[in-house]
Design a protein around this motif. Structure first.
Motif, PDB file in Angstrom:
ATOM      1  N   ILE A  57       0.945  -1.260  -0.017  1.00 31.00           N
ATOM      2  CA  ILE A  57       0.034  -0.014  -0.175  1.00 31.00           C
ATOM      3  C   ILE A  57       0.858   1.271  -0.091  1.00 31.00           C
ATOM      4  N   THR A  58       0.739   2.103  -0.752  1.00 27.29           N
ATOM      5  CA  THR A  58       1.376   3.396  -0.821  1.00 27.29           C
ATOM      6  C   THR A  58       0.416   4.610  -0.626  1.00 27.29           C
ATOM      7  N   TYR A  59       0.860   5.357   0.079  1.00 27.32           N
ATOM      8  CA  TYR A  59       0.066   6.641   0.602  1.00 27.32           C
ATOM      9  C   TYR A  59       0.905   7.761  -0.081  1.00 27.32           C
ATOM     10  N   ARG A  60       0.060   8.706  -1.061  1.00 25.60           N
ATOM     11  CA  ARG A  60       0.552   9.634  -1.438  1.00 25.60           C
ATOM     12  C   ARG A  60      -0.125  11.110  -1.300  1.00 25.60           C
ATOM     13  N   LEU A  82     -14.457 -10.586  -5.123  1.00 21.18           N
ATOM     14  CA  LEU A  82     -15.443  -9.957  -6.138  1.00 21.18           C
ATOM     15  C   LEU A  82     -16.826 -10.785  -5.877  1.00 21.18           C
ATOM     16  N   THR A  83     -17.931 -10.018  -5.558  1.00 20.80           N
ATOM     17  CA  THR A  83     -19.275 -10.678  -5.302  1.00 20.80           C
ATOM     18  C   THR A  83     -20.016 -10.240  -6.342  1.00 20.80           C
ATOM     19  N   GLN A  84     -21.225 -10.663  -6.382  1.00 20.56           N
ATOM     20  CA  GLN A  84     -22.214 -10.244  -7.555  1.00 20.56           C
ATOM     21  C   GLN A  84     -22.535  -8.658  -7.373  1.00 20.56           C
ATOM     22  N   ARG A  85     -22.487  -8.171  -5.869  1.00 19.98           N
ATOM     23  CA  ARG A  85     -22.859  -7.006  -5.442  1.00 19.98           C
ATOM     24  C   ARG A  85     -21.636  -5.943  -5.375  1.00 19.98           C
ATOM     25  N   ARG A  86     -20.342  -6.353  -5.277  1.00 15.16           N
ATOM     26  CA  ARG A  86     -19.583  -5.494  -4.830  1.00 15.16           C
ATOM     27  C   ARG A  86     -18.032  -5.910  -5.074  1.00 15.16           C
ATOM     28  N   PHE A  87     -17.106  -5.024  -5.005  1.00 16.37           N
ATOM     29  CA  PHE A  87     -15.366  -5.268  -5.113  1.00 16.37           C
ATOM     30  C   PHE A  87     -14.973  -4.749  -3.708  1.00 16.37           C
ATOM     31  N   VAL A  88     -14.150  -5.585  -3.251  1.00 13.48           N
ATOM     32  CA  VAL A  88     -13.545  -5.441  -2.072  1.00 13.48           C
ATOM     33  C   VAL A  88     -12.099  -5.954  -1.924  1.00 13.48           C
ATOM     34  N   VAL A  89     -11.154  -5.125  -1.318  1.00 14.34           N
ATOM     35  CA  VAL A  89      -9.818  -5.302  -0.868  1.00 14.34           C
ATOM     36  C   VAL A  89      -9.819  -5.249   0.643  1.00 14.34           C
ATOM     37  N   LEU A  90      -9.487  -6.381   1.239  1.00 20.79           N
ATOM     38  CA  LEU A  90      -9.187  -6.401   2.443  1.00 20.79           C
ATOM     39  C   LEU A  90      -7.935  -6.555   2.989  1.00 20.79           C
ATOM     40  N   GLY A  91      -7.403  -6.047   4.114  1.00 26.18           N
ATOM     41  CA  GLY A  91      -6.245  -5.910   4.695  1.00 26.18           C
ATOM     42  C   GLY A  91      -6.381  -6.438   6.204  1.00 26.18           C
ATOM     43  N   ARG A  92      -5.274  -6.527   6.825  1.00 24.67           N
ATOM     44  CA  ARG A  92      -5.284  -7.151   8.065  1.00 24.67           C
ATOM     45  C   ARG A  92      -6.190  -5.857   9.178  1.00 24.67           C
ATOM     46  N   ARG A  95     -11.031  -3.045   5.739  1.00 29.11           N
ATOM     47  CA  ARG A  95     -11.135  -2.831   4.162  1.00 29.11           C
ATOM     48  C   ARG A  95     -10.535  -1.477   3.728  1.00 29.11           C
ATOM     49  N   VAL A  96      -9.971  -1.518   2.556  1.00 29.54           N
ATOM     50  CA  VAL A  96      -9.294  -0.600   1.917  1.00 29.54           C
ATOM     51  C   VAL A  96     -10.285   0.033   0.898  1.00 29.54           C
ATOM     52  N   VAL A  97     -10.787  -0.867   0.162  1.00 33.28           N
ATOM     53  CA  VAL A  97     -11.632  -0.673  -0.914  1.00 33.28           C
ATOM     54  C   VAL A  97     -12.791  -1.646  -0.781  1.00 33.28           C
ATOM     55  N   ASP A  98     -14.288  -0.914  -0.650  1.00 30.98           N
ATOM     56  CA  ASP A  98     -15.341  -1.696  -0.442  1.00 30.98           C
ATOM     57  C   ASP A  98     -16.599  -1.060  -1.025  1.00 30.98           C
ATOM     58  N   VAL A  99     -16.774  -0.986  -2.595  1.00 33.88           N
ATOM     59  CA  VAL A  99     -17.506  -0.492  -3.377  1.00 33.88           C
ATOM     60  C   VAL A  99     -18.475  -1.409  -4.160  1.00 33.88           C
ATOM     61  N   ALA A 100     -19.598  -0.968  -4.230  1.00 35.05           N
ATOM     62  CA  ALA A 100     -20.637  -1.831  -5.079  1.00 35.05           C
ATOM     63  C   ALA A 100     -20.362  -1.441  -6.512  1.00 35.05           C
ATOM     64  N   VAL A 135      -4.506   6.641  -2.302  1.00 38.33           N
ATOM     65  CA  VAL A 135      -3.985   5.325  -1.590  1.00 38.33           C
ATOM     66  C   VAL A 135      -3.835   4.442  -2.903  1.00 38.33           C
ATOM     67  N   GLU A 136      -2.430   3.915  -3.115  1.00 32.85           N
ATOM     68  CA  GLU A 136      -2.287   3.022  -4.240  1.00 32.85           C
ATOM     69  C   GLU A 136      -2.141   1.587  -3.488  1.00 32.85           C
ATOM     70  N   VAL A 137      -2.873   0.748  -3.997  1.00 29.36           N
ATOM     71  CA  VAL A 137      -3.049  -0.779  -3.534  1.00 29.36           C
ATOM     72  C   VAL A 137      -2.554  -1.843  -4.785  1.00 29.36           C
ATOM     73  N   ARG A 138      -0.989  -2.483  -4.464  1.00 29.21           N
ATOM     74  CA  ARG A 138      -0.911  -3.495  -5.494  1.00 29.21           C
ATOM     75  C   ARG A 138      -0.912  -4.688  -4.782  1.00 29.21           C
ATOM     76  N   VAL A 139      -1.524  -5.644  -5.593  1.00 33.60           N
ATOM     77  CA  VAL A 139      -1.821  -6.874  -5.146  1.00 33.60           C
ATOM     78  C   VAL A 139      -1.150  -7.955  -6.037  1.00 33.60           C
ATOM     79  N   ALA A 140      -0.212  -8.789  -5.767  1.00 29.48           N
ATOM     80  CA  ALA A 140       0.575  -9.773  -6.569  1.00 29.48           C
ATOM     81  C   ALA A 140      -0.349 -11.101  -6.671  1.00 29.48           C
TER      82      ALA A 140
END
Length: 159
Positions: A57-60, A82-92, A95-100, A135-140
């Motif tokens: 995660i990069t903070y700018r 990814l669900t039928q309703r939303r896109f989520v990126v979870l961290g420890r 949630r960093v991203v949680d948007v329908a 906030v930039e989230v990079r996931v490998a």
């Protein structure tokens, strides 16, 4: 017998546990492998994809209550859902991203590839009134290009 086993485990943990800067990272990875995120709420929404991978995660020019940073980068472990309703990126820490898919703010996310990683750039002011910056989230991920295609396809078809 249980107390002896607990004492042995505690002693062993104290001997092998790293000290200093890496101690928190090891604890975080151990926590994630032991418990991980609770995905039951996503199963009820129609879980389409779930993947846990390392990343950063990069903070700018970031400002939020209790935290300010012109630039900072931290190693993290992410779960992309990814669900039928939303896109989520979870961290420890949540949630960093949680948007329908139908939320108008989804269009403000800049989702793409950064080499072999999925890149999600978030303008945090669009999601939180008391925060600014990016906030930039990079996931490998195993296959970030396929995941990106799936995200774009879902956003187009659901909205």
């Amino acid at each position: 017998m249980a107390t002896v086993a607990a004492a042995i485990i505690a002693t062993h943990a104290a001997v092998v546990a790293p000290r200093g800067r890496d101690a928190g990272t090891v604890r975080a990875v151990a926590w994630w492998r032991r418990s991980g995120p609770d995905l039951s709420e996503f199963a009820r929404e129609g879980l389409l994809h779930q993947e846990t991978a390392r990343g950063t995660i990069t903070y700018r020019h970031y400002s939020a209550p209790g935290r300010r940073s012109s630039w900072a980068k931290e190693s993290r472990r992410w779960t992309v859902v990814l669900t039928q309703r939303r896109f989520v990126v979870l961290g420890r820490h949540g949630r960093v991203v949680d948007v329908a898919w139908t939320d108008r703010r989804f269009a403000t996310l800049d989702i793409g590839l950064d080499g072999a990683k999925l890149l999600v750039v978030v303008d945090v002011a669009r999601f939180s009134a008391d925060s600014t910056g990016h906030v930039e989230v990079r996931v490998a991920c195993a296959d970030p290009a396929a995941l990106l295609r799936m995200i774009r396809s879902l956003q187009r078809h659901v909205s």
